[in-house]
Scaffold this active site. Sequence first.
Site, PDB file in Angstrom:
ATOM      1  N   CYS A   2      22.134  28.075  50.274  1.00  0.00           N
ATOM      2  CA  CYS A   2      21.885  26.852  51.369  1.00  0.00           C
ATOM      3  C   CYS A   2      22.165  25.457  50.670  1.00  0.00           C
ATOM      4  O   CYS A   2      22.400  25.355  49.576  1.00  0.00           O
ATOM      5  CB  CYS A   2      20.467  26.936  52.075  1.00  0.00           C
ATOM      6  SG  CYS A   2      19.744  28.591  52.381  1.00  0.00           S
ATOM      7  N   ARG A  27      28.223  25.908  51.709  1.00  0.00           N
ATOM      8  CA  ARG A  27      27.048  26.480  51.207  1.00  0.00           C
ATOM      9  C   ARG A  27      26.413  27.191  51.838  1.00  0.00           C
ATOM     10  O   ARG A  27      25.210  28.124  51.576  1.00  0.00           O
ATOM     11  CB  ARG A  27      26.074  25.751  50.309  1.00  0.00           C
ATOM     12  CG  ARG A  27      26.491  24.770  49.226  1.00  0.00           C
ATOM     13  CD  ARG A  27      25.468  23.768  48.833  1.00  0.00           C
ATOM     14  NE  ARG A  27      24.387  24.716  48.075  1.00  0.00           N
ATOM     15  CZ  ARG A  27      24.359  25.238  46.766  1.00  0.00           C
ATOM     16  NH1 ARG A  27      25.550  24.916  46.192  1.00  0.00           N
ATOM     17  NH2 ARG A  27      23.521  25.847  46.626  1.00  0.00           N
ATOM     18  N   TRP A  74      22.325  29.612  54.822  1.00  0.00           N
ATOM     19  CA  TRP A  74      22.706  30.548  54.846  1.00  0.00           C
ATOM     20  C   TRP A  74      21.849  31.617  54.672  1.00  0.00           C
ATOM     21  O   TRP A  74      21.065  31.793  53.759  1.00  0.00           O
ATOM     22  CB  TRP A  74      23.787  30.753  53.741  1.00  0.00           C
ATOM     23  CG  TRP A  74      24.498  32.005  53.251  1.00  0.00           C
ATOM     24  CD1 TRP A  74      24.088  32.895  52.370  1.00  0.00           C
ATOM     25  CD2 TRP A  74      25.544  32.408  54.070  1.00  0.00           C
ATOM     26  NE1 TRP A  74      24.904  33.847  52.539  1.00  0.00           N
ATOM     27  CE2 TRP A  74      26.022  33.709  53.368  1.00  0.00           C
ATOM     28  CE3 TRP A  74      26.462  31.716  54.946  1.00  0.00           C
ATOM     29  CZ2 TRP A  74      26.896  34.426  53.755  1.00  0.00           C
ATOM     30  CZ3 TRP A  74      27.466  32.607  55.446  1.00  0.00           C
ATOM     31  CH2 TRP A  74      27.845  33.914  54.981  1.00  0.00           C
ATOM     32  N   ASN A 100      16.128  26.049  49.197  1.00  0.00           N
ATOM     33  CA  ASN A 100      17.113  26.870  49.087  1.00  0.00           C
ATOM     34  C   ASN A 100      17.066  27.995  47.948  1.00  0.00           C
ATOM     35  O   ASN A 100      16.338  27.588  46.757  1.00  0.00           O
ATOM     36  CB  ASN A 100      18.704  26.039  48.372  1.00  0.00           C
ATOM     37  CG  ASN A 100      19.620  26.913  47.609  1.00  0.00           C
ATOM     38  OD1 ASN A 100      19.681  27.911  48.143  1.00  0.00           O
ATOM     39  ND2 ASN A 100      20.244  26.137  46.825  1.00  0.00           N
ATOM     40  N   GLY A 101      17.472  29.287  48.004  1.00  0.00           N
ATOM     41  CA  GLY A 101      16.785  30.323  47.154  1.00  0.00           C
ATOM     42  C   GLY A 101      15.943  31.258  47.794  1.00  0.00           C
ATOM     43  O   GLY A 101      16.117  31.407  48.921  1.00  0.00           O
ATOM     44  N   GLU A 482      42.707  48.108  45.055  1.00  0.00           N
ATOM     45  CA  GLU A 482      42.068  46.877  45.490  1.00  0.00           C
ATOM     46  C   GLU A 482      42.968  45.722  45.037  1.00  0.00           C
ATOM     47  O   GLU A 482      43.167  44.654  45.445  1.00  0.00           O
ATOM     48  CB  GLU A 482      40.512  46.575  44.788  1.00  0.00           C
ATOM     49  CG  GLU A 482      40.001  45.469  44.851  1.00  0.00           C
ATOM     50  CD  GLU A 482      39.831  44.740  46.339  1.00  0.00           C
ATOM     51  OE1 GLU A 482      40.319  45.442  47.294  1.00  0.00           O
ATOM     52  OE2 GLU A 482      39.759  43.509  46.618  1.00  0.00           O
ATOM     53  N   LYS A 486      45.009  42.748  46.664  1.00  0.00           N
ATOM     54  CA  LYS A 486      44.854  41.203  46.429  1.00  0.00           C
ATOM     55  C   LYS A 486      45.962  40.692  46.326  1.00  0.00           C
ATOM     56  O   LYS A 486      46.317  39.539  46.733  1.00  0.00           O
ATOM     57  CB  LYS A 486      43.872  40.989  45.083  1.00  0.00           C
ATOM     58  CG  LYS A 486      42.282  41.019  45.051  1.00  0.00           C
ATOM     59  CD  LYS A 486      41.746  40.310  46.064  1.00  0.00           C
ATOM     60  CE  LYS A 486      41.616  40.787  47.278  1.00  0.00           C
ATOM     61  NZ  LYS A 486      40.248  41.355  47.636  1.00  0.00           N
ATOM     62  N   GLU A 489      48.031  40.032  49.572  1.00  0.00           N
ATOM     63  CA  GLU A 489      47.560  39.267  50.579  1.00  0.00           C
ATOM     64  C   GLU A 489      47.616  37.782  50.088  1.00  0.00           C
ATOM     65  O   GLU A 489      47.697  36.799  51.008  1.00  0.00           O
ATOM     66  CB  GLU A 489      46.041  39.443  51.070  1.00  0.00           C
ATOM     67  CG  GLU A 489      44.960  39.355  50.018  1.00  0.00           C
ATOM     68  CD  GLU A 489      43.642  39.758  50.560  1.00  0.00           C
ATOM     69  OE1 GLU A 489      42.988  40.044  49.781  1.00  0.00           O
ATOM     70  OE2 GLU A 489      43.340  38.982  51.834  1.00  0.00           O
ATOM     71  N   HIS A 505      55.887  62.606  41.980  1.00  0.00           N
ATOM     72  CA  HIS A 505      56.256  63.469  43.135  1.00  0.00           C
ATOM     73  C   HIS A 505      56.938  62.585  44.296  1.00  0.00           C
ATOM     74  O   HIS A 505      57.141  62.794  45.385  1.00  0.00           O
ATOM     75  CB  HIS A 505      54.840  64.011  43.918  1.00  0.00           C
ATOM     76  CG  HIS A 505      54.068  64.951  42.787  1.00  0.00           C
ATOM     77  ND1 HIS A 505      54.594  66.334  42.776  1.00  0.00           N
ATOM     78  CD2 HIS A 505      52.812  64.802  42.205  1.00  0.00           C
ATOM     79  CE1 HIS A 505      53.888  66.761  41.891  1.00  0.00           C
ATOM     80  NE2 HIS A 505      52.987  66.097  41.463  1.00  0.00           N
ATOM     81  N   LYS A 604      39.591  34.975  58.047  1.00  0.00           N
ATOM     82  CA  LYS A 604      38.467  35.692  57.103  1.00  0.00           C
ATOM     83  C   LYS A 604      37.657  36.778  57.941  1.00  0.00           C
ATOM     84  O   LYS A 604      37.294  37.768  57.189  1.00  0.00           O
ATOM     85  CB  LYS A 604      37.376  34.266  56.857  1.00  0.00           C
ATOM     86  CG  LYS A 604      36.333  34.683  55.883  1.00  0.00           C
ATOM     87  CD  LYS A 604      36.974  35.136  54.448  1.00  0.00           C
ATOM     88  CE  LYS A 604      35.566  35.857  53.658  1.00  0.00           C
ATOM     89  NZ  LYS A 604      36.270  36.509  52.499  1.00  0.00           N
TER      90      LYS A 604
HETATM   91  C1  F6R Z   1      40.702  41.427  51.754  1.00  0.00           C
HETATM   92  C2  F6R Z   1      39.685  41.427  52.598  1.00  0.00           C
HETATM   93  C3  F6R Z   1      39.783  42.135  53.915  1.00  0.00           C
HETATM   94  C4  F6R Z   1      38.286  42.392  54.161  1.00  0.00           C
HETATM   95  C5  F6R Z   1      38.376  43.287  55.483  1.00  0.00           C
HETATM   96  C6  F6R Z   1      36.909  43.769  55.993  1.00  0.00           C
HETATM   97  O1  F6R Z   1      40.605  40.553  50.580  1.00  0.00           O
HETATM   98  O2  F6R Z   1      38.915  40.356  52.604  1.00  0.00           O
HETATM   99  O3  F6R Z   1      40.371  43.152  53.274  1.00  0.00           O
HETATM  100  O4  F6R Z   1      37.555  43.249  53.105  1.00  0.00           O
HETATM  101  O5  F6R Z   1      38.914  42.532  56.823  1.00  0.00           O
HETATM  102  O6  F6R Z   1      36.103  42.509  56.080  1.00  0.00           O
HETATM  103  P1  F6R Z   1      34.788  42.761  56.182  1.00  0.00           P
HETATM  104  O7  F6R Z   1      34.092  43.050  54.974  1.00  0.00           O
HETATM  105  O8  F6R Z   1      34.263  41.268  56.541  1.00  0.00           O
HETATM  106  O9  F6R Z   1      34.272  43.823  57.467  1.00  0.00           O
END
Ligand code: F6R
Length: 609
Positions: A2, A27, A74, A100-101, A482, A486, A489, A505, A604
């Site tokens: 926070c 934060r 948060w 905060n904490g 994974e 990364k 994207e 294969h 996001k």
């Molecule tokens: C990749 C990424 C996405 C999320 C996916 C699910 O870096 O961020 O693949 O993992 O969109 O999002 P959440 O976890 O918010 O349901």
Amino acid sequence: MCGIVGYVGEKLATDVILEGLQKLEYRGYDSSGVAILGSGKLKFRKIAGRLSNLISSVEENPVEGTIGIGHTRWATHGAPSDVNAHPHTNEDGTIAVVHNGIIENYMTLKNELIEKGYNFESDTDTEIVAKLLDMYYEGDLLQAVFKMVKRLKGAYALGIVSSNNPDELIAVRKESPLILGVGDDELFVASDIPAILNRTRKVIYLENNDIVKLTREGYTIYNVDRNVVEREVKEILWDVEAATKEGYDHFMIKEINQQSSVIKDTLFRRLDDKGNIYLENVNIDSKYLTTINKIYIVACGTAYHAGLIGKHILEKFLNLHVIIDIASEFRYGNNFVDDKTLMIVVSQSGETADTLAALRLAKSKGARILSITNVVGSTVARESDDIFYTWAGPEIAVASTKAYTTQLTAFYMISLYFGKLKGTLGDEIYNEILSELKSLPAKVKAAIEESEKVAREIAEKIKNKRSLFYIGRGLDYYTAMEGALKLKEISYIQAEAFAAGELKHGSIALIEKDTPVIAIATQRDLYEKTVSNIKEVKARGAYTIGITRVSNKDLENVCDSVIYLDETYDIFMPLLSVISPQLLAYYAAVERGNDVDKPRNLAKSVTVE
Ligand code: F6R
């Protein structure tokens, strides 16, 4: 995480505090509030939602005064709401607290205060601080603070004001960050430097257990034994933008570097007095675990990759069938979900539309829902029966890093907890595995430090490649998935993950001279087989990079570069082996001049199906 801002001076406190809170929105941003001392009275505004809601409320209905505290939240304990927003107060509204904490022993303290006749209106751990201060207050706020902090366990940065001591502000720091800003005839406290950088560049980094009293005449810093301590005033030379990212160039690299500490928070704050796992929002008992016939995991993207590893661990520790599906696909098959199914939903944001749709369908068929999520009060959390919050703090970069490793930590903890509860894990093995898990934050830190340089060098080599392949077997295959995600994207390099044994294969046809192939080879039983697969691609001209345990030095015979990881149990290797793929994706994106934190075409939180 926070954000806290406090002010003591001659200016309008709300102006200074709101300006500071705007710089701390990274934060936390689910609710905010201020408490201002003016004309000997304490006035409050607090409101759910973005900080802009608080700013509008203060504009419409100003609060005047020259001493005050403010907070942007948060959520950890209690959903984001007006009531749970800080500041929190004692019953007559004469003492206000921002925090905060996490106060770890808040339940014990809350019960004690309830027995003494105190009433609580919020679900937060912070409110107990205000009530404890009320209990100890005998006319001197500082003395009450000295008594109160002796009762708290956990991490906290606090800002405290009282209308009975209207010329002072008290701040406390233990583990959560807090700085003191020293201006000309004015003083500030804040969670982070950007909050006050427009006002002063002179800063004291408060240390653990520092308690500081601020008045218009100056400040005094005490330790918990009430002795005065001296702290050095430092001059800040960075600008606000750099300071928000704590000196890092992007949020993503800051978040990669936070992983050791957020894993530690997720783990260590859920251990009881005996050091055993205690999951406060999970009400599943041993009887329930023997009644169910399967666990279903659903998630998307990175959260799905965490789920793949979770499936493996849960099956191992619980001796139970675990099925995993991509949330957007879950509805299209006969999924055999019923009232004997526990569904684990994984979502950083807790708002992903596909994940929510799967959750609702499973619920309608009678499944019990346990969610692993980072956002308190998110829709996923609200609609779940049991919740494991990952406590990674806000993840600002679109590419998920610290959320992923805390999701893995969640799966390890849930699997251990359930295994012990169900009796499929004996005490000895439980203790052994948990003890190794506790060593992981330090090993993650080492992995970041050791991978940094090599990841930069490899990024330089691959930055102009059209495609790249990750390979691995077992748990390493999931990390490969994974790693590839990364890289795609944020660097926009075409990357694909293959189960190493599956290459021959068909996909091996893609390998040509200098095609980069990153092999993850951490699983002891599968090591030799993975090495054979690396040889296959090497023989076809691939540029090979290995990620392995420190004991596998022979990998240098088949790889052009090798990244070494500390030794740990095979099941924990995914926490370490994902670090260099994260760093590689980051540096490749930087090399290509991409917008690392906000990659093209992505958001996001994905709230459409
Ligand atoms: C990749 C990424 C996405 C999320 C996916 C699910 O870096 O961020 O693949 O993992 O969109 O999002 P959440 O976890 O918010 O349901």
